[in-house]
Each structure stands twice: as C-alpha cells, then as structure tokens.
Design an enzyme around this catalytic site. Sequence first.
Site, short mmCIF file in Angstrom:
data_model
loop_
_atom_site.label_atom_id
_atom_site.label_comp_id
_atom_site.label_asym_id
_atom_site.label_seq_id
_atom_site.Cartn_x
_atom_site.Cartn_y
_atom_site.Cartn_z
N ALA A 62 4.53 4.19 -0.40
CA ALA A 62 3.31 4.37 -1.18
C ALA A 62 2.24 3.39 -0.71
O ALA A 62 2.54 2.41 -0.04
CB ALA A 62 3.62 4.13 -2.66
N GLU A 106 11.93 8.19 0.28
CA GLU A 106 12.04 9.17 -0.80
C GLU A 106 11.57 10.56 -0.35
O GLU A 106 12.13 11.58 -0.74
CB GLU A 106 11.23 8.70 -2.02
CG GLU A 106 11.90 7.50 -2.70
CD GLU A 106 11.10 6.98 -3.87
OE1 GLU A 106 9.90 6.72 -3.67
OE2 GLU A 106 11.67 6.84 -4.96
#
Length: 699
Positions: A62, A106
């Site tokens: 992120a 992820e």
Amino acid sequence: MASARLTRHDDVALIELDHPPVNAMSHALRQALAASLDAALGDRSLLAVVIAGAGRLFCGGADLREFNTPASVAAPSSNELRARIERAGVPVVAAIHGSALGGGLELALACHYRIAAADAQLGLPEVRRGLLPGGGGTQRLPRLIGVPAALEMIAGGEPVDATRGRSLGLVDATSDGDPRSAAIALARERARAGGPHPVAAERPVRIDDAAAFFASARERIAREARGAQAPLECLACVEAATRLPFDQGLAFERERFQGLVNGTQSKALRHLFFAEREAARVPDVPEGTPLRPVRRVAVLGAGTMGSGIAMCAAAAGLPVVQLETDRAALDRGRGTVAKLWDAQVARGKLTAAERDARLARIVPTLSYDDLGDADLVIEAVFEDLAVKQQVFARLDAACRPGAILATNTSRLSIDAIAQATRRPADVIGLHFFSPAHVMRLLEVVRGAATAPDVIATSMAFGRTVGKLPVRVGNCDGFVGNRMLSAYTREAGFLLEEGASPQQVDEALQRFGMAMGPFRVGDLAGLDIGWAGRKRAAATRPAHLRYSKVADRICELGRFGQKTGAGWYRYEAGSRTPVPDPVVGDIVAQCAAEAGIERRAITDEEIVERTMYALANEGAKILAEGIALRASDVDLVYVNGYGYPAWRGGPMFHADTVGLATVAERVRAFHARHGEWWTPAPLLLRLAAEGRRFNDRESA
Ligand SMILES: NC(=O)c1ccc[n+]([C@@H]2O[C@H](COP(=O)([O-])OP(=O)(O)OC[C@H]3O[C@@H](n4cnc5c(N)ncnc54)[C@H](O)[C@@H]3O)[C@@H](O)[C@H]2O)c1
C-alpha cells in the site's frame, strides 16, 4: 505516474504494475490495474492473465502516504481488485521478482497461482508499522500455508525468500531469474487444462486444538511485543480465520485494521519510518557532494567497541587493520569476535566459510606504519582526552592525506580531539552503540571544522555497514548520551525521594523501555560513569542538586553485573537482578544527608519525570542545532537506548501527550525541584503556539 501496461503474449495478457520506486498500490495504480484487468478479461481471445511488476520488484504494498486520507479508500479498492481476480474465470498468475510485500503479497495471494524468482522476498511487514495486513492477508495466508507459519509471517513481519515460500506452499514454483516467461507458460498451460482454478479464500483452515495453540502463541507474542498492540491484533485476525467464514473474517480484519490505522501506535511507527528517510538528508552537505572512497578501514582498539566496529566493517566486506598497544589485547579482541561469529554459525545465521572470510579480513597490528593505506580510521581506545589526543597526533603523522579520522568517543569534544591533528577538517565522530555489531544507531558527530564531504562519506559508510546514521552536533554527550544524562539523573533523584531501583525500572519497563535505567547501569558497568563524575567534580556547579547514591555504591566496589553487585545483587552465574537492602540503606542515608523527606512515589510520577526530562533536554538540543530535527532525536533514542518504537520516540511522545501539558508539568517540576528543570524556551514557545516538535504530520 502510475500505470499497469497490458501487453499480449499470444493468448496470454501480461499486466505490468509500474509506479516507481516500489510500485506502491496508490489510488492511481489501482485505477490503472482495474482498467487493464477489464480490458484483458473482456477480450475473449485472451485465455489467461499474468500480473508482474516493472522495475526492481513486484509490488511494495500500500502507499503509506495515502494512509488516513480519502485516496486510501477511493474506488476501486484493493479488496474489489482482489475479488475481481479471484472471480476472473481465467487463470491469473502472479510473476514475482524482487519482492512482494504487504499489499503486494496480498494481491499475489488473490491470484490463482504464484511464480517467484528464487531470490524474491515475500512478506507481510505491516506489523512493523503498527498495522496488520488489512487486505485479506490474515484470512488468505492461513488457508494457504497453515496457521502456525502464517501467524509467524504476519505477527513477526519477517519476509521469507521464495525457496522457503515454495516449501510453505506460498508459491507454486520458483524460477531462476525473471519469472515472467515461466508465469506466461504456466498461465497458458492452466488455461488449456481448464478450471476451476484454486482460490485461497475458498480453502478450509485446519488447526488441531486451536484453543491451546492460540493461548500459548498469545502469551509469547504479548511478552515479546512489550506494549505494542499490532502483533496481538494480528493474532486475533489469524484466530478469526480459523473460526469465521471468509467474508466475516475479512470484515473482522477490516475492523481491527481500522482500529490500528487510526491509533497512535501506528502513527508513531510511521513517523519513525519517514524519520529514517529524512535523517539521510543533511542540509549542511550540498546535494551531489562527491564522496571519498572508503575501501580500507583501520580500527584503533580491540576492546568492547573496537571489536564490534571491526566486525561491522568486515561483515560489509571491507578489509580492516586493527591496532592495539599489545599482542595480548589483540588476541583477546580476536577471541571475542571469533566467539560471536561462531555462535552465529551454530545458530545457522552465518556459514562457516563466511565466518572465516570475515575473520581473514581483520588483520591485527601493533604498528602505525600499517595504517598508511587506510581510507577511514575509527578510534575506539580508552575514553580519556589525553590518550585520544596522543593517538590522533600519531594518526596525523601516519595516515595518508585525505584519510578520514573518526573517533568513537561517547562524550569528549570532537574539536578538542581534532586539534591534536593538522587536519581538523578530516576529523569526525562516529559514535557506535554497544554491542556495536548489533545496535543500529550511529551518531555521526560533526566538529566545528569537519568538511562536508567527510560528513557525507561517513553517513554513506554508516549505511554500508548496515547502520542508521544520524548527523548530530558536538557537545557533551551529543544527542543520545546528553539525553540519557537527564533521564538517569531524574531516576536517581526519584530514589532519594522515595522510590526503589526496582520500582523505577519496572515502571519504565511497563512504559515500554527495553530495560529500566538501573538494570541498564548494572549491565553496562557503573565504573565508567563514576570515573566521569570524578573528573567533572571540580567544575560541577555547587548549587545544582547532586545525588551521591551512585558514587557511594561504586565506592563499595559495586560496578554492576561484572562484580556481582551494583544497583542490585546477582547470584553467581546469574544475570537476574535481586533487590538489595544495602542499596536501600545507602539511598536512605543520602536522602537524610540531603535533607530530603522520603515519600510514596507513584509510577506515573516516575514516567513523567523521566520522560519530560528527555523531552525538555531534547528541546534544548534542537534549539542549539545539535540535532537537525525532532525526528532525528526520536531515531536516536529508539535505536540506541531501547525506547519503545511504538511510542515514536521521546519527542513524538511529548507531541502525543500535548506540548501544553508537557510544558505545564515541566514548569511545575521546575518550581518544585529547581534549576535542572529550567524549561526549554523552544518547548514553551511551541506549547504556546499550539504546535508540536514533529510539526510535519506524518500520519
Ligand atoms: N562500551 C560502550 O558501551 C561504549 C559505547 C559507545 C562508545 N564507547 C567509547 O568507545 C571507546 C572504547 O570503549 P570500550 O568500551 O571499547 O573500551 P575498552 O576498554 O573495552 O577498550 C579499549 C581498548 O583500547 C585499547 N587501547 C588503549 N589505548 C590505546 C592506544 N593508545 N592505542 C591502541 N589501543 C589502545 C585498550 O588496550 C583496550 O583494548 C571509548 O571512547 C568509549 O567511550 C563505548
């Protein structure tokens, strides 16, 4: 600019994430990936999709800068993208090179297959920023690799390489070199073989005796976390994966993630992350300053610090000449180093061949004639100005022009040492911390005459040997030890006023310090500080409060663990501190002599007195320009003194409490305890203006 370029390889689509430097999953990159996925999945001539990263890695996760901003949740969310991939209908393969970290891993977990270059790193390091993998990582990973291994990766934050990932079932295959072509081949083969393609989210989670497993894991993680919340929240999410259906597990993970991302701890840890980047920028070194080459290092002294420093340089591949006054000292130093590396070999952290290569790089000598080739000399002899000046005069004569002459002094003036040479511009402080081969902090101490390229080269050298270099100015104790003095002084006063060493140590350990100040003193040895106090006695202002307790303890030959007694006593062969009534008697006697009436001290007062002493001293250090920025002070105390990272450092902690409150308490302590507590003008000014030390909001 972020892009996710789609290229066709016959019937396979290759989508490349491209958002330098680490392909962080910003809002723009998510939009680009969604568009390319739409294009690939909408084209019936394409049978499969490969997702890869451009540049040096797959995806670093992120975008930290978007955290706590609307961009972090703007559509398409990472969650939507992952669900889209899982439901693609055609096989989607992640081709991982470099690393897949956090949100990057992820994303790969949502793909049906993963191929990774053998040396690629795969990990979920969110816990280190006070977070948890909030993109399904805590729910998919246990389903893919089992609960114990997943918990270790998630709550520990340590990445694994692809070879280990293969044995865990995290990746389906490894490739030598670039995994793209292998991924394209696998995607095509799987597409032709037909579905369904494996979806991690749909796999069952298996664990025998979950209650016993999580009880013991929780106990261990809580102990190691020392007050940090994130590791325990990671555990809660992994546990949820074992008892909730996938979608409910995701909701649970989301809720826990939100709690952490809005909390102080993750803000503190993100503050430190950005502080490290910032620390590399030194305004008094112009951009592009050419570095001096450092190919050969010399270390003076083979004691505690000299040995550790030689280890750092040799481990980084640099040849080291180590100079001592006699052969026995050299042999002792070499013995220590060999033992430490042997232990690493025994634990499988180092190969025997690498140990031998490192040892061979450290060449002992008794002669300054052997220092002529050194590009950087680091002096770590006794902490005595006259000795150091003598050594630097000899270095001046022996070293080649342009060699950097560094001292590891803890407190002495760099300028006074530099004056012993005819080249003060080449002299600098390189203050390592003990044990030097372990501790990350390196204070790079600038003297009045130190040349900019000497500072720049020293900072670069620090990074080469795996340290976190922080540029500081020259004063008694620089940043860290100067603050430590304020901290231990208050701890000592608290004893006289009524606390015991164990009460102070335990209160501060509960606050999060790795070890309380009296236990640290016993570990490090009390004699060095005592010698310093004796030297300073003649110039100590008589009107300032002074506690004699530490001196009285040393007068009894109690120097800490090495003599079996100090602030505590130690049974033979044990490092466990045992409270000692002798110390209580000394404290009571000193208090009586000083006319101090002893009272009950609360843990809260212990924390306030020591922490605000740090912040007040830190403010003076900042105002004097000894530290370049508040975040540098935080880095020093977190990385050199066992300060809890999740509190962000002493300055960030003061910001968190609120500078108005801190200023008010410092004023009250000043009124009650006198001159040591003179409020730092910078603290008062920032408090009055409603500002913070760390004004650049990092969250
Ligand atoms: N020990 C710590 O925690 C620590 C931490 C940071 C900095 N320092 C600083 O590092 C320096 C060394 O500390 P230490 O703890 O390693 O001390 P030490 O006593 O363990 O080692 C000093 C070594 O220097 C050698 N030596 C003395 N005079 C010498 C000379 N003229 N030429 C060559 N060698 C000489 C001694 O034989 C000894 O082996 C000091 O300046 C100290 O303040 C110490």
